[in-house]
Write a protein that holds these residues in place. Structure first.
Motif, PDB file in Angstrom:
ATOM      1  N   SER A 125       0.879  -1.296  -0.165  1.00 41.25           N
ATOM      2  CA  SER A 125      -0.067   0.101   0.024  1.00 41.25           C
ATOM      3  C   SER A 125       0.983   1.135   0.000  1.00 41.25           C
ATOM      4  O   SER A 125       2.046   1.259   0.495  1.00 41.25           O
ATOM      5  N   GLN A 126       0.242   2.541  -0.218  1.00 38.97           N
ATOM      6  CA  GLN A 126       0.956   3.684  -0.501  1.00 38.97           C
ATOM      7  C   GLN A 126       1.571   4.034   0.999  1.00 38.97           C
ATOM      8  O   GLN A 126       2.512   4.440   1.214  1.00 38.97           O
ATOM      9  N   LYS A 127       0.722   3.601   2.040  1.00 42.43           N
ATOM     10  CA  LYS A 127       0.921   3.947   3.434  1.00 42.43           C
ATOM     11  C   LYS A 127       2.212   3.142   3.712  1.00 42.43           C
ATOM     12  O   LYS A 127       3.353   3.838   4.546  1.00 42.43           O
ATOM     13  N   GLN A 128       2.462   1.731   3.273  1.00 38.92           N
ATOM     14  CA  GLN A 128       3.642   1.028   3.589  1.00 38.92           C
ATOM     15  C   GLN A 128       4.837   1.728   2.859  1.00 38.92           C
ATOM     16  O   GLN A 128       5.881   1.884   3.490  1.00 38.92           O
ATOM     17  N   LEU A 129       4.461   2.081   1.643  1.00 43.19           N
ATOM     18  CA  LEU A 129       5.637   2.645   0.856  1.00 43.19           C
ATOM     19  C   LEU A 129       6.325   3.932   1.349  1.00 43.19           C
ATOM     20  O   LEU A 129       7.499   4.143   1.518  1.00 43.19           O
ATOM     21  N   ARG A 130       5.278   4.829   2.102  1.00 39.08           N
ATOM     22  CA  ARG A 130       5.824   5.893   2.671  1.00 39.08           C
ATOM     23  C   ARG A 130       6.732   5.695   4.067  1.00 39.08           C
ATOM     24  O   ARG A 130       7.611   6.256   4.055  1.00 39.08           O
ATOM     25  N   THR A 165       6.093  10.309  -6.689  1.00 37.38           N
ATOM     26  CA  THR A 165       5.518  11.341  -7.843  1.00 37.38           C
ATOM     27  C   THR A 165       4.341  11.833  -7.484  1.00 37.38           C
ATOM     28  O   THR A 165       3.780  11.804  -6.326  1.00 37.38           O
ATOM     29  N   ALA A 166       3.834  12.778  -8.588  1.00 35.58           N
ATOM     30  CA  ALA A 166       2.639  13.505  -8.268  1.00 35.58           C
ATOM     31  C   ALA A 166       1.294  12.388  -8.025  1.00 35.58           C
ATOM     32  O   ALA A 166       0.211  12.983  -7.572  1.00 35.58           O
ATOM     33  N   PHE A 167       1.685  11.214  -8.272  1.00 29.48           N
ATOM     34  CA  PHE A 167       0.662  10.325  -8.380  1.00 29.48           C
ATOM     35  C   PHE A 167       0.769   9.169  -7.431  1.00 29.48           C
ATOM     36  O   PHE A 167      -0.007   7.965  -7.296  1.00 29.48           O
ATOM     37  N   GLY A 168       1.482   9.300  -6.397  1.00 27.21           N
ATOM     38  CA  GLY A 168       2.024   8.389  -5.568  1.00 27.21           C
ATOM     39  C   GLY A 168       3.468   7.730  -5.543  1.00 27.21           C
ATOM     40  O   GLY A 168       4.141   8.311  -6.264  1.00 27.21           O
ATOM     41  N   ILE A 169       3.636   6.781  -4.836  1.00 30.57           N
ATOM     42  CA  ILE A 169       5.050   6.407  -4.613  1.00 30.57           C
ATOM     43  C   ILE A 169       5.071   4.943  -5.808  1.00 30.57           C
ATOM     44  O   ILE A 169       4.257   4.329  -5.847  1.00 30.57           O
ATOM     45  N   GLY A 224       0.105   9.205  10.894  1.00 30.68           N
ATOM     46  CA  GLY A 224      -1.375   8.616  10.973  1.00 30.68           C
ATOM     47  C   GLY A 224      -2.309   9.059  10.089  1.00 30.68           C
ATOM     48  O   GLY A 224      -3.581   8.712  10.338  1.00 30.68           O
ATOM     49  N   SER A 225      -2.141   9.958   9.208  1.00 30.88           N
ATOM     50  CA  SER A 225      -3.187  10.393   8.298  1.00 30.88           C
ATOM     51  C   SER A 225      -2.768  10.076   6.804  1.00 30.88           C
ATOM     52  O   SER A 225      -1.481  10.097   6.640  1.00 30.88           O
TER      53      SER A 225
END
Length: 580
Positions: free
Chosen positions: A111-116, A128-132, A252-253
């Protein structure tokens, strides 16, 4: 029994009408040079013809079938045939083959949360402008460099990338500020790369960027990988993550920071005004505009219609001229009535006329025209949207609700299709109707059981065009002078155009909230419609959208000058004023 026979005959007639093939012709070119022996093939039947020495061709196909236009070393184009498709002039572009794309199987999608959470330690991630993006699981090639490995001493970003990544071409690499970077080398460098800096998309070389402040940089040359950026990324994307950039949400957000403000995209007032475009109006219209009296204009029209009367765009221009310039509605209506044959059975002409009626506030007449379009195109989603909105305009709210209900039923049963953003727009329109007129449509008990999920409050802009082949670019300039562009074309997003045709939909919306108050300027650049004819663009501006004080106004623009940016209108979300 007689009724059954009549219905059977009508059904048979309809069936045979549906089987009638369109005779389609046009010219295939590259940079205005005719292409000889280009192949034009009907996908469903494999019937094929080739273009002649002049680049022209002619082929027959049924509405709903697809034509593929191909030529060696050129990118193929696929076009869905519609009821009105008769002329298709095609401009092909060189094919760019990516040999380094790979497919990775049996990977774990995070998920994007995990990648962050992994970004700081995983050097194979780029934001990127559309996510990692994770280099390990993408189906295309990404080259990622760490900022510490750039060795920026004595060089700019262009020369550094050219040194570190093979195949890159930099215009004026020895200059302090390169003019452009090409990711596919000199031979394939038709389009320069764009730059995605911490989620902010920049077209020009980012001279403001300190190379020492780069955390990570990625080069994406694959056309498939850059599709989300639209047509501006046809030359690929250079993604730059800077040190300390706040492109992640608070812990957390899952809500990202507002990235609406772009860098290096200041509007230069290059769009032409209506007065600037006066000289480019058709000769016949300039002659009408030069008339000093109404009687003189009427005599001129009677002579002109003998020459131009076979074109519905001329008839609409003449109607608009007498309606607006001389306020002679009766004579303007006579013009339409005398030339009604040009509009019958022609949904493009009918929709253009309906747009003009709406802009003039002649809503009952617009409603009658939309009924004709609905009859001709009962399988087009746009027909349902136009019909419902027209009923709302004449305060026939129950009929509008019935149209939406009918559309929903046919969609559920599989008789209609909804691709792309169509569902979002349809749902927003229905929610808006219920929110404003629910008490007139539903019982109090039914209203209590309905939960509306559209909470947008602000200025809503809805654009609709009469010809599904129309290609154009919309430009939105915010109160601070920064612009955002959206391109509607086969080149920018062929899948979008195909989905619109499959659904029978030609509308897009833009929402302006109240975070940046002031005057917005909206411009357009017409790119053509494959038949060398004008396109009519309708803009509906909703003020205070979703509130009890919601109101709207309609503007219509005839787009006929290609590749020229022109001003459409300005809108203020501070004072709710619209002007041309």
């Amino acid at each position: 029994m007689k009724k059954i026979i009549v219905l059977f005959v009508l059904a048979c007639t309809f069936s045979f009408a549906q089987e009638k093939k369109n005779s389609i012709k046009g010219k295939i070119t590259y940079l205005e040079t005719p292409l000889v022996n280009a192949e034009i093939k009907v996908v469903e039947t494999n019937e094929m013809v080739k273009s002649n020495v002049n680049g022209t061709y002619q082929i027959k196909a049924l509405p709903g079938q697809s034509l593929i236009f191909s030529y060696p070393s050129m990118s193929s184009i696929e076009i869905l045939v519609e009821d009105v498709t008769r002329i298709l002039n095609i401009e092909l572009t060189p094919e760019i083959n990516q040999l380094d794309e790979v497919t990775v199987e049996k990977t774990v999608i995070k998920s994007q949360k995990q990648l962050r959470s992994e970004y700081a330690t995983n050097k194979k991630l780029i934001n990127t402008a559309f996510g990692i993006l994770d280099k390990e699981i993408t189906s295309f090639s990404i080259k990622i460099l760490e900022g510490k490995d750039l060795n920026p001493i004595g060089g700019n970003l262009g020369s550094i990338l050219q040194y570190r990544i093979p195949g890159i071409k930099v215009e004026c690499s020895t200059c302090t500020i390169p003019s452009a970077i090409y990711l596919r080398g000199a031979s394939m460098g038709m389009f320069p790369a764009v730059y995605d800096i911490d989620g902010l998309v920049v077209k020009d070389f980012p001279s403001f960027l300190d190379v020492n402040n780069i955390e990570r940089v990625a080069v994406i040359s694959s056309l498939g990988a850059a599709t989300k950026y639209g047509g501006i990324a046809n030359g690929g994307v250079i993604v730059i993550n800077t040190k300390g950039a706040n492109f992640f949400p608070e812990p957390g957000s899952d809500i990202p920071y507002d990235q609406a403000k772009l860098r290096n995209n200041k509007y230069d007032n290059s769009a032409l005004s209506s007065s600037d475009l006066k000289l480019d109006k058709p000769t016949y219209l300039n002659k009408l505009l030069s008339s000093t009296t109404e009687s003189e204009a009427i005599e001129l029209y009677k002579n002109q219609v003998k020459m131009y009367g076979s074109s519905y765009t001329y008839v609409l221009d003449a109607y608009d001229y007498f309606s607006q310039r001389w306020k002679n509605i009766d004579f303007a209506d006579e013009i339409i009535q005398d030339n009604r044959g040009l509009f019958n059975e022609n949904p493009l002409a009918l929709k253009s006329l309906a747009y003009i009626y709406q802009a003039e506030g002649r809503l009952e007449k617009a409603n009658e025209i939309y009924k004709e379009v609905f009859t001709l195109r009962a399988n087009y989603a746009q027909s349902y949207l136009d019909m419902a909105e027209s009923y709302i305009e004449i305060n026939e709210f129950q009929k509008a609700a019935s149209i939406y209900a009918r559309y929903g039923y046919l969609l559920e049963q599989g008789f209609l299709r909804a691709e792309g953003d169509l569902g979002i727009i349809m749902e927003r329109e229905l929610n808006n109707l219920i929110a404003l007129k629910g008490k007139e449509l539903l019982s109090s008990k039914e209203l209590k059981n309905i939960v509306l999920d559209d909470e947008f409050d602000g200025t809503r802009l809805v654009f609709e065009w009469n010809d599904s082949e129309a290609e154009f670019e919309l430009e939105f300039v915010n109160p601070e002078g920064n612009y955002f562009k959206s391109e509607h074309s086969l080149f920018a997003d062929a899948n979008r155009i195909k989905n619109e045709k499959i659904s029978g939909f030609s509308t897009e919306e833009y929402l302006i909230d109240d975070t940046l108050r002031g005057t917005w300027q909206i411009n357009a650049k017409y790119l053509g419609n494959k038949s060398l004819t004008p396109t009519y663009l309708k803009a509906t501006i909703y003020h205070n959208y979703g509130s009890a004080s919601q109101r709207k106004e309609v503007k219509v623009f005839k787009l006929n000058i290609r590749n020229v940016s022109q001003q459409l209108f300005s809108v203020s979300n501070a004072t709710s004023i619209v002007s041309n």
